[in-house]
Design an enzyme around this catalytic site. Structure first.
Site, PDB file in Angstrom:
ATOM      1  N   GLU A 138     -22.164  78.762  62.972  1.00  0.00           N
ATOM      2  CA  GLU A 138     -22.855  78.524  61.702  1.00  0.00           C
ATOM      3  C   GLU A 138     -23.163  77.059  61.439  1.00  0.00           C
ATOM      4  O   GLU A 138     -24.095  76.751  60.695  1.00  0.00           O
ATOM      5  CB  GLU A 138     -22.074  79.117  60.536  1.00  0.00           C
ATOM      6  N   MET A 163     -20.367  54.814  70.708  1.00  0.00           N
ATOM      7  CA  MET A 163     -20.493  53.957  69.533  1.00  0.00           C
ATOM      8  C   MET A 163     -19.113  53.470  69.068  1.00  0.00           C
ATOM      9  O   MET A 163     -18.955  52.314  68.680  1.00  0.00           O
ATOM     10  CB  MET A 163     -21.206  54.733  68.422  1.00  0.00           C
ATOM     11  N   PHE A 214      -9.998  89.658  52.104  1.00  0.00           N
ATOM     12  CA  PHE A 214     -10.323  89.291  53.480  1.00  0.00           C
ATOM     13  C   PHE A 214     -11.667  88.558  53.511  1.00  0.00           C
ATOM     14  O   PHE A 214     -12.657  89.016  52.956  1.00  0.00           O
ATOM     15  CB  PHE A 214     -10.386  90.549  54.362  1.00  0.00           C
ATOM     16  N   GLN A 215     -11.686  87.407  54.162  1.00  0.00           N
ATOM     17  CA  GLN A 215     -12.880  86.565  54.281  1.00  0.00           C
ATOM     18  C   GLN A 215     -13.476  86.184  52.924  1.00  0.00           C
ATOM     19  O   GLN A 215     -14.690  86.101  52.763  1.00  0.00           O
ATOM     20  CB  GLN A 215     -13.924  87.214  55.190  1.00  0.00           C
ATOM     21  N   LYS A 273     -21.216  91.489  47.930  1.00  0.00           N
ATOM     22  CA  LYS A 273     -21.677  92.669  48.672  1.00  0.00           C
ATOM     23  C   LYS A 273     -22.164  93.772  47.741  1.00  0.00           C
ATOM     24  O   LYS A 273     -23.163  94.430  48.008  1.00  0.00           O
ATOM     25  CB  LYS A 273     -20.528  93.174  49.551  1.00  0.00           C
TER      26      LYS A 273
END
Lengths: 565, 169
Positions: A50, A474, A112-113, A162
């Protein structure tokens, strides 16, 4: 007729003219994906992570000037987007990010999540909201696109539980939206601009500092016309690079930490600094009390909050860069007489600074990054270039001219390693007819190299140029200069000095051809092979392990005090 | 150039939505601004909130704070109350505990002097209720602290409204 929240979501995307969605599935966004399945006219691109998803959408947005649209699930899907969102926020990239959320009755239960992604991203989005009512979904999506893509652009995040996705409700999607609390600036205060113009006209040593805002508003042509008519030199920021073409008599180059000597000297010695579309980031200003210490400062910016934040300005102008420059150009006239003489002297002074310390790179063995950039300039005159973050990024801004036919997309404000490769994939999705080149370092590339699968499977062939010095270069450079070469945690090789992984074999495992170039003579032929290839292509240039980006201004010191060799 | 640090006041009209208060207060920690007090309540329009915010800052930072508020999508209007006539009040409760008869008398004398009301009383404790200005409340707390060992002070933060023809801050 009543439709589900998910059906309304897809209807809204269509009305907003969305042709591509970058999406990663999960338990709480499958209803939305299911509607996308039924609407094949919207392309769904599946990344492999993601964070990369957001950078891909950024690449898409920068290449098209349209918002990049993202869809992820709740929990880890959402938290993985945070770095990308911060990146887009810093560089004003318009994104609309949809996150799935657990159903409303579960919110707050440590389900959950479940994470409070709206709370987590509050300081790095332009607007964020959890849609708690199905009847507000249409309005919220309309708001999201409107806010992301107007004024100072930026990321907007909408969190959709949802059960809102599945709930039936009205099918209407508004044509327009009026918000009492959000009115991006339109037009320009002519009085303020007139003052700015008079000050510029009376200046003996005027200078324009041009930033990303000029590119974002598409004001390059008008800037060039104005600067050339008024005979004012122009310096640029990293993201403003290309606002004035290299051949223009007004071109000076990039200013700041790794800017040109002449550009930093010009800022320090100018008497009027006309700054447009940039927020005086510390990488540009160095030590603030010495920044443009001899100058009156004019600041044009679309974001009120950017004005007089870092540098106190004499004439603030709140406006879009293009709107302001168009007005200024109406008044512009060529200098004559004594004033022309003063301007010529000033331009000659800058030219002599450039002659004194031109950009250079000294390489004794291995492949010279400057030669790689020159090779790219020749072999890829028209393409989209994306950069990652680090030494290669600075060399690219120093030695690869930005042109209209060759725009450059880079992570400026946040300096996000891992940006370049996925941004290239997103740009390719936006402009399939164009060659897209990701120039990256070996460190940054490893941060998102899993996206090679996206490039291969989704048919988004980009060319990857890796400048491999075996170090996080760097930081290694800083350790060399300021930490007595104590290279802690910057070598990417194993104990015996061997590089891991072997990028050529790695690429082959994806079925992608790859070349390792160890000698200068092979630069051009390798680039030509990439040019001719229809698929993804990787070239690894083995550059010396310990070369530095110069000039360099040490963080927190005045920008005219540069380390030159 | 930055001006001197002093106390300043802002009123905000915002959308009455989840998260707006958090965004406003979060700005202070994110940008290292000094927040003194923040009060919030709804207005005559149930979908609009009004906040009264007191900050300690120099001129430059204060300008920046106002600009940051102005650029927040959920904020409808920003009003600088620092130099305009306003009426300002703060609710305060002070519970003075473990006191004898002489100290009780002292509490009543202080209450009378400050024009605040005793609203509850027991054998060895008194609760005072004050709706004075914030500054007067500071003075009240200061004298209570000097006079009594055991006090609990609960303050609500200031609420302010623009004045019409008078001012009280």
């Amino acid at each position: 007729m009543e439709i589900s929240g998910s059906a309304l979501f897809v209807k809204a995307l269509k009305e907003e003219g969305v042709d591509t969605v970058f999406a990663y599935p999960g338990g709480n966004n499958t209803d939305l994906l299911d509607e996308l399945y039924k609407n094949p006219e919207i392309r769904v691109i599946l990344p492999r992570h993601e964070q990369a998803l957001i950078h891909e959408a950024e690449g898409y947005a920068e290449a098209t000037n349209k918002p990049g649209v993202c869809l992820v699930t709740s929990g880890p899907g959402a938290t993985n987007t945070v770095t990308g969102i911060a990146d887009a926020h810093y560089d004003s990239v318009p994104l609309v990010i949809f996150t799935g959320q657990v159903s409303r009755p579960l919110i707050g239960n440590d389900a959950f999540q479940e994470v409070d992604i709206i709370g987590m991203t509050r300081q790095i989005v332009k607007f964020g909201s959890t849609v708690r009512e199905r009847e507000k979904l249409a309005e919220r999506i309309k708001m999201a696109f409107h806010i992301a893509n107007t004024g100072k652009k930026g990321p907007v995040i909408l969190d959709i539980p949802k059960d809102v996705q599945t709930e039936m409700g009205a099918s209407d999607y508004p044509k327009e939206i009026h918000m009492r609390s959000y009115r991006p600036p339109e037009g320009v205060h002519v009085g303020q601009l007139k003052k700015a113009f008079s000050l510029l006209q009376s200046a003996k040593k005027p200078l324009i500092l041009s930033g990303h805002g000029v590119m974002m508003s598409g004001a390059e042509d008008i800037l060039k016309a104005f600067a050339e008519t008024m005979k004012i030199p122009v310096v640029t920021t990293i993201l403003g690079n290309g606002a004035i073409p290299v051949g223009s008599p007004s071109f000076v180059g990039n200013a700041g930490m790794h800017g040109r000597y002449a550009a930093n000297m010009a800022i320090t010695h100018c008497d009027v600094l006309f700054s447009i579309g940039t927020r005086f980031n510390d990488r540009i200003t160095g030590e603030l009390s010495d920044f443009a210490k001899n100058a009156k400062i004019i600041h044009v910016d679309v974001d009120t909050a950017s004005i007089s934040r870092n540098v106190v300005v004499d004439i603030p102008v709140v406006a879009d860069a293009k709107t302001a420059l168009e007005k200024l150009q109406e008044w512009a006239k060529e200098p004559e007489g004594a004033s022309l003489k003063e301007l010529d002297d000033w331009r000659n002074t800058i030219a002599s600074w450039e002659k004194e310390h031109p950009l250079s790179l000294s390489v004794k063995e291995g492949v010279d990054p400057k030669k790689v950039m020159e090779g790219i300039d020749e072999v890829f005159p028209d393409c989209i270039v994306t950069l990652d973050v680090g030494q290669h990024q600075m060399w690219a801004t120093q030695f690869l001219p930005v042109k209209r036919e060759r725009p450059v997309i880079s992570s400026g404000g946040l300096g996000t390693m891992g940006f370049g490769f996925p941004a290239a994939i997103g740009a390719k999705a936006a402009c399939p007819e164009k060659k897209v080149l990701a120039i990256t370092g070996d460190g940054g590339f490893q941060m998102n190299m899993q996206e090679m699968a996206t490039a291969v499977v989704s048919g988004l062939p980009v060319t990857v140029i890796i400048l491999n010095n075996g170090y996080l270069g760097m930081v290694r450079q800083m350790q060399e200069l300021f930490y007595d070469k104590r290279y802690e945690a910057t070598s990417l090789c194993d104990e015996k000095g061997a590089y891991v992984p072997d990028f050529v074999k790695w690429a082959e495992s994806y079925g992608v051809p790859a070349l390792r170039v160890e000698e200068e003579k092979d630069i051009e032929s390798a680039l030509c092979k990439a040019r001719e290839s229809d698929g993804p292509f990787v070239i690894e240039f083995m550059i010396p392990s310990e070369i530095n980006v110069l000039p360099m201004v040490k963080s927190g010191t005045p920008i005219d005090q540069m380390i030159l060799e | 150039m930055a001006g001197k640090m002093k106390k300043r006041w802002i009123a905000l009209y915002t959308e009455n939505e989840v998260g707006v208060l958090s965004k406003v207060s979060g700005l202070f920690s994110a940008k290292s601004y000094n927040l003194n007090s923040l009060t919030v309540g709804t207005t005559e329009h149930p979908d609009i909130s009004r906040m009264t915010i007191s900050v300690e800052s120099d001129d430059v930072t204060f300008e920046q704070i106002k600009k940051q508020f102005n650029s927040m999508v959920e904020i409808i209007k920003v009003i600088d109350l620092t130099n305009v006539p306003i009426h300002m009040k703060e609710v305060l409760f002070a519970k003075i505990k473990q006191i004898g008869p002489e100290e009780k008398a002292e509490v009543f004398r202080i209450a009378e002097t400050f024009s605040v009301k005793p609203v509850d009383i027991g054998t060895d404790a008194i609760i005072l209720e004050s709706t004075l200005t914030e500054r007067k409340n500071d003075e009240l707390v200061s004298i209570l602290r000097k006079s009594f060992k055991h006090i609990d002070v609960t303050r609500g933060g200031a609420v302010a409204v623009e004045g019409i023809s008078t001012s009280c801050r």
